[in-house]
Design an enzyme around this catalytic site. Sequence first.
Site, PDB file in Angstrom:
ATOM      1  N   ASP A  27      34.739  34.027  85.679  1.00 35.65           N
ATOM      2  CA  ASP A  27      34.065  32.687  85.378  1.00 35.65           C
ATOM      3  C   ASP A  27      32.996  32.261  84.089  1.00 35.65           C
ATOM      4  O   ASP A  27      32.302  32.810  83.942  1.00 35.65           O
ATOM      5  CB  ASP A  27      31.982  33.276  86.615  1.00 35.65           C
ATOM      6  CG  ASP A  27      31.416  32.271  86.589  1.00 35.65           C
ATOM      7  OD1 ASP A  27      31.967  30.818  86.725  1.00 35.65           O
ATOM      8  OD2 ASP A  27      30.149  32.001  87.187  1.00 35.65           O
ATOM      9  N   VAL A  74      15.887  34.703  86.584  1.00 38.22           N
ATOM     10  CA  VAL A  74      14.915  35.739  85.460  1.00 38.22           C
ATOM     11  C   VAL A  74      13.569  35.135  84.687  1.00 38.22           C
ATOM     12  O   VAL A  74      13.607  34.429  84.534  1.00 38.22           O
ATOM     13  CB  VAL A  74      16.488  34.901  84.692  1.00 38.22           C
ATOM     14  CG1 VAL A  74      15.850  36.463  83.097  1.00 38.22           C
ATOM     15  CG2 VAL A  74      18.034  35.268  85.121  1.00 38.22           C
ATOM     16  N   LYS A  79      16.285  39.963  85.945  1.00 39.12           N
ATOM     17  CA  LYS A  79      16.745  39.450  86.851  1.00 39.12           C
ATOM     18  C   LYS A  79      16.395  39.971  87.677  1.00 39.12           C
ATOM     19  O   LYS A  79      16.465  41.002  88.404  1.00 39.12           O
ATOM     20  CB  LYS A  79      18.384  39.437  86.618  1.00 39.12           C
ATOM     21  CG  LYS A  79      19.244  39.160  88.041  1.00 39.12           C
ATOM     22  CD  LYS A  79      20.754  39.093  87.381  1.00 39.12           C
ATOM     23  CE  LYS A  79      21.943  38.381  88.041  1.00 39.12           C
ATOM     24  NZ  LYS A  79      23.121  38.248  88.511  1.00 39.12           N
ATOM     25  N   ILE A  84      12.676  32.762  83.366  1.00 38.21           N
ATOM     26  CA  ILE A  84      13.230  31.693  81.761  1.00 38.21           C
ATOM     27  C   ILE A  84      14.120  30.884  82.280  1.00 38.21           C
ATOM     28  O   ILE A  84      15.444  30.272  81.237  1.00 38.21           O
ATOM     29  CB  ILE A  84      13.804  32.794  80.489  1.00 38.21           C
ATOM     30  CG1 ILE A  84      14.192  33.855  80.749  1.00 38.21           C
ATOM     31  CG2 ILE A  84      12.295  32.905  79.542  1.00 38.21           C
ATOM     32  CD1 ILE A  84      14.491  34.884  80.029  1.00 38.21           C
ATOM     33  N   GLY A  85      15.001  31.417  83.690  1.00 35.42           N
ATOM     34  CA  GLY A  85      16.334  30.108  83.852  1.00 35.42           C
ATOM     35  C   GLY A  85      15.979  30.889  85.950  1.00 35.42           C
ATOM     36  O   GLY A  85      15.567  31.802  86.055  1.00 35.42           O
ATOM     37  N   THR A  86      17.210  30.306  85.976  1.00 34.98           N
ATOM     38  CA  THR A  86      17.336  30.709  87.749  1.00 34.98           C
ATOM     39  C   THR A  86      18.652  30.612  87.637  1.00 34.98           C
ATOM     40  O   THR A  86      19.462  29.303  87.117  1.00 34.98           O
ATOM     41  CB  THR A  86      16.577  29.739  88.215  1.00 34.98           C
ATOM     42  OG1 THR A  86      16.901  28.688  88.445  1.00 34.98           O
ATOM     43  CG2 THR A  86      15.341  29.891  88.620  1.00 34.98           C
ATOM     44  N   GLY A  87      19.670  32.373  88.558  1.00 35.20           N
ATOM     45  CA  GLY A  87      20.997  32.392  89.154  1.00 35.20           C
ATOM     46  C   GLY A  87      21.088  30.903  90.049  1.00 35.20           C
ATOM     47  O   GLY A  87      19.848  30.757  91.036  1.00 35.20           O
ATOM     48  N   GLY A  88      21.889  31.209  90.855  1.00 34.43           N
ATOM     49  CA  GLY A  88      22.113  31.242  92.432  1.00 34.43           C
ATOM     50  C   GLY A  88      21.257  31.800  93.048  1.00 34.43           C
ATOM     51  O   GLY A  88      20.255  31.281  93.787  1.00 34.43           O
ATOM     52  N   PHE A  89      20.774  33.034  92.953  1.00 32.76           N
ATOM     53  CA  PHE A  89      19.855  33.317  93.941  1.00 32.76           C
ATOM     54  C   PHE A  89      19.482  34.873  93.569  1.00 32.76           C
ATOM     55  O   PHE A  89      18.282  35.448  93.802  1.00 32.76           O
ATOM     56  CB  PHE A  89      21.009  34.174  95.092  1.00 32.76           C
ATOM     57  CG  PHE A  89      21.898  35.350  94.060  1.00 32.76           C
ATOM     58  CD1 PHE A  89      21.752  36.203  93.618  1.00 32.76           C
ATOM     59  CD2 PHE A  89      23.721  34.652  94.186  1.00 32.76           C
ATOM     60  CE1 PHE A  89      23.071  36.742  92.928  1.00 32.76           C
ATOM     61  CE2 PHE A  89      24.389  35.473  93.931  1.00 32.76           C
ATOM     62  CZ  PHE A  89      23.985  36.548  92.968  1.00 32.76           C
TER      63      PHE A  89
HETATM   64  N1  H91 Z   1      23.312  31.209  84.209  1.00 42.72           N
HETATM   65  C1  H91 Z   1      24.485  31.499  84.745  1.00 42.72           C
HETATM   66  O1  H91 Z   1      18.583  30.194  80.792  1.00 42.72           O
HETATM   67  C2  H91 Z   1      23.467  29.761  84.749  1.00 42.72           C
HETATM   68  C3  H91 Z   1      16.895  32.729  77.718  1.00 42.72           C
HETATM   69  C4  H91 Z   1      17.377  34.241  78.510  1.00 42.72           C
HETATM   70  C5  H91 Z   1      17.434  35.333  77.486  1.00 42.72           C
HETATM   71  C6  H91 Z   1      18.735  36.640  79.051  1.00 42.72           C
HETATM   72  C7  H91 Z   1      19.465  37.413  79.117  1.00 42.72           C
HETATM   73  C8  H91 Z   1      19.999  37.617  80.397  1.00 42.72           C
HETATM   74  C9  H91 Z   1      20.428  36.741  81.307  1.00 42.72           C
HETATM   75  C10 H91 Z   1      20.091  35.578  81.035  1.00 42.72           C
HETATM   76  C11 H91 Z   1      19.476  35.268  79.459  1.00 42.72           C
HETATM   77  C12 H91 Z   1      18.802  34.120  79.602  1.00 42.72           C
HETATM   78  C13 H91 Z   1      22.149  31.266  84.812  1.00 42.72           C
HETATM   79  C14 H91 Z   1      21.238  37.275  82.300  1.00 42.72           C
HETATM   80  C15 H91 Z   1      22.241  38.115  82.324  1.00 42.72           C
HETATM   81  C16 H91 Z   1      23.108  38.123  82.939  1.00 42.72           C
HETATM   82  C17 H91 Z   1      22.921  37.662  84.556  1.00 42.72           C
HETATM   83  C18 H91 Z   1      21.928  36.443  84.313  1.00 42.72           C
HETATM   84  C19 H91 Z   1      21.463  36.396  83.360  1.00 42.72           C
HETATM   85  C20 H91 Z   1      20.571  31.144  83.652  1.00 42.72           C
HETATM   86  C21 H91 Z   1      20.020  32.623  83.880  1.00 42.72           C
HETATM   87  C22 H91 Z   1      18.902  32.807  82.673  1.00 42.72           C
HETATM   88  C23 H91 Z   1      19.239  32.621  81.485  1.00 42.72           C
HETATM   89  C24 H91 Z   1      20.685  32.112  81.211  1.00 42.72           C
HETATM   90  C25 H91 Z   1      21.732  32.154  82.319  1.00 42.72           C
HETATM   91  C26 H91 Z   1      18.111  31.282  80.400  1.00 42.72           C
HETATM   92  N2  H91 Z   1      18.765  32.274  80.300  1.00 42.72           N
HETATM   93  N3  H91 Z   1      17.244  31.533  78.841  1.00 42.72           N
HETATM   94  N4  H91 Z   1      17.739  35.968  77.816  1.00 42.72           N
HETATM   95  O2  H91 Z   1      23.808  38.275  85.712  1.00 42.72           O
HETATM   96 CL1  H91 Z   1      24.128  39.928  83.604  1.00 42.72          CL
HETATM   97 CL2  H91 Z   1      22.063  35.514  85.936  1.00 42.72          CL
END
Ligand code: H91
Length: 656
Positions: free
Chosen positions: A134, A27, A42, A19-24
């Site tokens: 942040d 998710v 994550k 559902i997503g990617t952070g830097g490293f």
């Molecule tokens: N950003 C920092 O894109 C750019 C749905 C979605 C749904 C999530 C629950 C937790 C997290 C992400 C979710 C999510 C990275 C989560 C929690 C912590 C954390 C990180 C992610 C994106 C990564 C995907 C995320 C949003 C932020 C979605 N995401 N869609 N539930 O450190 Cl504590 Cl990386």
Amino acid sequence: MAVDDYDELLKYYDLHETIGTGGFAKVKLATHILTREKVAIKIMDKDSLGDDLPRVKTEIDAMKNFSHQHVCRLYHVIETPKKIFMILEYCPGGELFDYIIAKDRLSEEEARVFFRQIVSAVAYIHSQGYAHRDLKPENLLIDEDQNLKLIDFGLCAKPKGGMDYHLMTCCGSPAYAAPELIQGKAYIGSEADIWSMGVLMYALMCGYLPFDDDNVMALYKKIMRGKYEIPKWLSPGSVLLLSQMLQVDPKRRITVRHLLTHPWLMQGNSCPVEWFSKTPLGYIDEDCVTELSVHYKRSKTSMSRLISEWDYDQTTATYLLLLSKKSHGKPVRLMRLPAAKEIPVTSFKDLRPKQSLDFEDISRDEPYVFGSMEFSDDELFYEDSEFISIEPLTPKQYSKLRHETNSVDSPLATPVKQSCLTKKEDKENFDTKVTKCDSPFLHPPPWTPVTKRNQNVKRGILTTPNHTPVVPPKVEKSPFRHARDTPTKKQTIPTEDIAAVISPERRCRSVDMDLNQAHLDNAQKKKGAKVFGSLERGLDKMITMLTPSKRKGCTREGPRKLRAHYNVTTTNLLNPDHLLNELTKILPEKNVDYVQKGYILKCKTQSDFGKVTMQFELEICQLSKPEVVGIRRQRLKGDAWVYKRLVEDILSSCKV
Ligand code: H91
């Protein structure tokens, strides 16, 4: 992918799509098997983490201290030789950032609702001795109740001498960084957070940043001057509050304490911002303990003791997810455990819940969709031959057991782990593999045909841009919520007689996406940013709508049928292929490489050095009522504001 590293995870979770990617990190969406609750996982690769490993430790340590209604909850940490998995509260509403840009900007009233929650979360983490460092709309997610949850604690700091002690590390996103921070001066974390909150509040109410420039040095100059444009739609009260937060001199900046009772935040509310935790860590819920003690055949006392250790293992996760079920009015019940008997699944294939690729809730107390799983090839899939275990328990047996759990305590095995996160010795671990249960499987609620479920989906239509108050997507409460108590007539499977659990080892296999394998049109320089404008402005008569959707009907022959969502932009077009052709023509012109998979365009931009700077998806979809073509957009990687400008630019260039 090293399958072994996923074994431990797959014992407890069914993995779904990325559902997503952070830097490293990557998710993924997943389902906790015992509770059938959705979670976000994550996933980090230890070898690739390198210097970022301390960030992960910081985040995990910080999150273990937090339990707050506006802070994303950490449920479980799994460390294997190569991976670190953080199992987190799932927020189906996605990022606040996407919500803002879909609506251009928020009304003062809506901004206030969100901002009160942001102040609450920040005041709470400050009260725990942490600064976030942040804060930005990408790090605030919207949960199923439309509440905000703060995420990404990798940069947070806990000054040794307390919150008034100075920090030195300059971190966070430049556009949200306080002047003292970018000057490299020693700074106080809480003061820097207030500045970022000022930038955040501005972004909420304006839809763009107060200080912005493609050139970082020019941006820093703007921040240090502290001058920003005041658009005409901001009320005097909003302008005042912004000026109090965006004070260049940190000593003149408003404090969190004063924010709690600030007249702007109090407007329309009878009480100050509630910053304290409504779910303090010390409190253990009786009903959840009872259910867990039945499940694990332990006494309630010892179960409570085990939960109170907060080991962030399967016990913590199951307890917290049960608690979450309870708070949503769902039955505090666990699924059965896999039993010793294994039967090839072929004969029971239809018992498997169909996994949808979107944010559709398939929690156990709601009707299941039957059928095989469908995943794109960058995702996970079931193997053909599955095994299920069947072990029934009659309601009578079940209720007897529930009342007789004050006696048995079973010593359970402990998997030995090689940890780079903690030196703490592993304690008792409740592992499905080692828990020998002859019959104490809980009685699951009846399954109901999907047709019933669909009939009960309401659609929310909205308006953007702007500024009609738009209700965020509300997750429908299922009328089958209490199916366990009141079985429906259309029940297809008599669950008194049967329940199926797929063996975790065989549940999933993952294949990672590699955009480089496909034909790439170009890898040119990224283009300059365009003037700000609504995403919707580019295409004629666009409306953005609410309500999540399902990945059903995603076929090679036609686009998926999606329900409206604020990440879906509607057009006035009837032919999806026209839009597809237009987009595939425009993307290369904008220096965007793409891979086409049916009606999904997996896009990326690269720097001159070949580094992927942005990754996102554009999907042509079919909407109903009105029967028009839409575009679903999702950012996977990269700066949110750069992405916004790029997608606006792409859509406004479409000649349709
Ligand atoms: N950003 C920092 O894109 C750019 C749905 C979605 C749904 C999530 C629950 C937790 C997290 C992400 C979710 C999510 C990275 C989560 C929690 C912590 C954390 C990180 C992610 C994106 C990564 C995907 C995320 C949003 C932020 C979605 N995401 N869609 N539930 O450190 Cl504590 Cl990386």
